[in-house]
Design a protein around this motif. Structure first.
Motif, PDB file in Angstrom:
ATOM      1  N   GLY A 199      52.495  43.304  23.469  1.00 22.24           N
ATOM      2  CA  GLY A 199      52.689  42.636  24.753  1.00 22.24           C
ATOM      3  C   GLY A 199      51.492  41.790  25.166  1.00 22.24           C
ATOM      4  N   LEU A 200      51.749  40.852  26.079  1.00 19.96           N
ATOM      5  CA  LEU A 200      50.723  39.957  26.623  1.00 19.96           C
ATOM      6  C   LEU A 200      50.514  40.282  28.091  1.00 19.96           C
ATOM      7  CD1 LEU A 200      48.898  37.406  26.488  1.00 19.96           C
ATOM      8  CD2 LEU A 200      50.937  36.069  27.058  1.00 19.96           C
ATOM      9  N   GLY A 201      49.273  40.456  28.500  1.00 19.03           N
ATOM     10  CA  GLY A 201      48.971  40.737  29.896  1.00 19.03           C
ATOM     11  C   GLY A 201      48.107  39.665  30.528  1.00 19.03           C
ATOM     12  N   ILE A 202      48.484  39.202  31.719  1.00 18.88           N
ATOM     13  CA  ILE A 202      47.687  38.262  32.507  1.00 18.88           C
ATOM     14  C   ILE A 202      47.414  38.935  33.848  1.00 18.88           C
ATOM     15  CG2 ILE A 202      47.617  36.001  33.623  1.00 18.88           C
ATOM     16  CD1 ILE A 202      49.455  34.958  31.456  1.00 18.88           C
ATOM     17  N   MET A 203      46.147  39.230  34.103  1.00 25.49           N
ATOM     18  CA  MET A 203      45.784  40.040  35.263  1.00 25.49           C
ATOM     19  C   MET A 203      46.606  41.335  35.260  1.00 25.49           C
ATOM     20  SD  MET A 203      45.110  37.258  38.293  1.00 25.49           S
ATOM     21  CE  MET A 203      46.634  36.375  38.053  1.00 25.49           C
ATOM     22  N   GLY A 204      46.870  41.788  34.073  1.00 27.78           N
ATOM     23  CA  GLY A 204      47.609  43.016  33.843  1.00 27.78           C
ATOM     24  C   GLY A 204      47.374  43.430  32.403  1.00 27.78           C
ATOM     25  N   GLY A 205      48.120  44.355  31.904  1.00 28.57           N
ATOM     26  CA  GLY A 205      47.867  44.764  30.536  1.00 28.57           C
ATOM     27  C   GLY A 205      48.892  45.707  29.973  1.00 28.57           C
ATOM     28  N   PHE A 206      48.790  45.915  28.646  1.00 34.11           N
ATOM     29  CA  PHE A 206      49.616  46.847  27.887  1.00 34.11           C
ATOM     30  C   PHE A 206      48.717  47.945  27.330  1.00 34.11           C
ATOM     31  CE2 PHE A 206      52.595  43.512  28.285  1.00 34.11           C
ATOM     32  CZ  PHE A 206      53.852  43.990  27.945  1.00 34.11           C
ATOM     33  N   ASP A 207      49.221  49.139  27.326  1.00 31.65           N
ATOM     34  CA  ASP A 207      48.473  50.300  26.844  1.00 31.65           C
ATOM     35  C   ASP A 207      48.570  50.364  25.315  1.00 31.65           C
ATOM     36  OD1 ASP A 207      47.307  52.723  26.373  1.00 31.65           O
ATOM     37  OD2 ASP A 207      48.524  53.850  27.795  1.00 31.65           O
ATOM     38  N   HIS A 208      47.411  50.313  24.642  1.00 31.99           N
ATOM     39  CA  HIS A 208      47.375  50.332  23.172  1.00 31.99           C
ATOM     40  C   HIS A 208      46.891  51.666  22.616  1.00 31.99           C
ATOM     41  CE1 HIS A 208      48.004  45.948  22.349  1.00 31.99           C
ATOM     42  NE2 HIS A 208      47.640  45.864  23.621  1.00 31.99           N
ATOM     43  N   ARG A 209      46.741  52.683  23.440  1.00 32.54           N
ATOM     44  CA  ARG A 209      46.116  53.929  22.972  1.00 32.54           C
ATOM     45  C   ARG A 209      46.929  54.648  21.908  1.00 32.54           C
ATOM     46  NH1 ARG A 209      45.144  56.968  28.536  1.00 32.54           N
ATOM     47  NH2 ARG A 209      47.192  56.025  28.868  1.00 32.54           N
ATOM     48  N   GLU A 210      48.244  54.483  21.891  1.00 26.91           N
ATOM     49  CA  GLU A 210      49.073  55.212  20.928  1.00 26.91           C
ATOM     50  C   GLU A 210      49.276  54.458  19.629  1.00 26.91           C
ATOM     51  OE1 GLU A 210      49.807  58.196  21.209  1.00 26.91           O
ATOM     52  OE2 GLU A 210      49.296  58.506  23.318  1.00 26.91           O
ATOM     53  N   GLU A 211      48.683  53.267  19.503  1.00 27.56           N
ATOM     54  CA  GLU A 211      48.781  52.530  18.249  1.00 27.56           C
ATOM     55  C   GLU A 211      47.911  53.189  17.181  1.00 27.56           C
ATOM     56  OE1 GLU A 211      49.794  47.960  18.259  1.00 27.56           O
ATOM     57  OE2 GLU A 211      47.923  48.329  19.335  1.00 27.56           O
TER      58      GLU A 211
END
Length: 278
Positions: free
Chosen positions: A163-175
């Motif tokens: 995912g792409l986040g702009i002034m936001g984000g996606f959680d990548h911890r489970e990758e």
């Protein structure tokens, strides 16, 4: 829908299937917004199949992608392992929307090859722990605008976040966590603007209960082993103590016998001296 066993309790997945029929009917113009909202409220408050059945009775069965129907009989559980959860075919729910509100997809449902979700000033939860999967790889597309979504996956599933986040984000911890052999692959993609998409790995309630029961059983077994160990130790200590007392009594008895013999010898010696003197 059939009217078999209307007293059976409806599950969350049953309610979601009816809600999907209503959303398709709204998109095709078969329901206006007020009717849709009224029926949707009735769907989520329904407790039995008998309460769910009338909600879509006047809607055709062939809306959108052959709208799912509520089954009045529960299907048997699939066999264990991931192979039994990758079913093929279509998903039971393909999209979800939350506008200043929220949505949930959880329980026993079938994840399609691509699931689209949108949240604006709202939030959603997509729970895959008890779900089946239409394919070995599924895409969860999340668009969060000033809102948030949470994707919950079970242990053993490989997760890829794109995912792409702009002034936001996606959680990548489970990758980066390798999946189990035969387990599905979940790709989380989309867009977050002033919002966020979380990804977390959790056990199901049944699995947590099973592990809790296993830990309780292990604790009971450890306690039983400790009790047995303490009992054996106590018996060993008591046996050693008894042997020590027995040895002490034997030593005292030998000492008394020895003193008695010495007294007798001294008496005999005195008697012999008297006879000699006489």
């Amino acid at each position: 829908m059939t009217d078999d066993a209307p007293e059976l309790r409806a599950s969350d997945a049953d309610r979601e299937r009816v809600a999907e029929v209503l959303r398709d009917a709204l998109a095709e113009g078969r329901l206006d917004m007020s009717e849709f909202e009224e029926r949707l409220d009735a769907t989520y408050s329904a407790r039995t199949y008998g309460e769910l059945a009338p909600i879509t009775r006047d809607l055709p069965a062939g809306t959108a992608d052959a709208a799912p129907r509520v089954s009045m009989t529960k299907e048997p559980e699939r066999g264990g392992g991931w192979a039994g959860r990758i079913t093929g075919g279509e998903g039971s729910s393909s999209w979800a929307v939350a506008v200043m509100s929220g949505f949930q997809r959880k329980g026993r449902w079938t994840v399609p090859r691509r699931f689209n979700s949108f949240a604006f000033w709202g939030g959603g939860e997509i729970d895959l722990r008890e779900a089946n999967f239409a394919d070995g790889e599924v895409v969860i597309n999340c668009v969060a605008v000033m809102g948030g979504m949470n994707v919950i996956v079970p242990p053993g599933v490989e997760v890829v976040v794109r995912g792409l986040g702009i002034m936001g984000g996606f959680d990548h911890r489970e990758e980066g966590v390798p999946g189990d052999p035969g387990a599905p692959r979940v790709v989380v993609t989309g867009f977050a603007f002033w919002g966020g998409v979380g990804v977390e790995r959790k056990l199901t309630r049944a699995e947590r209960q099973r592990q809790k029961e296993e830990r309780r059983q292990e604790k009971l077994e450890r306690k039983a082993a400790m009790r047995e160990l303490h009992s054996d130790f106590r018996e060993d200590v008591e046996g050693a103590h008894r042997r020590m007392l027995d040895g002490h009594r034997d030593m005292l008895r030998e000492h008394r016998d020895e003193r008695r013999e010495q007294r007798e010898l001294r008496r005999e010696e005195r008697d012999r001296r008297r006879r000699d003197d006489d």
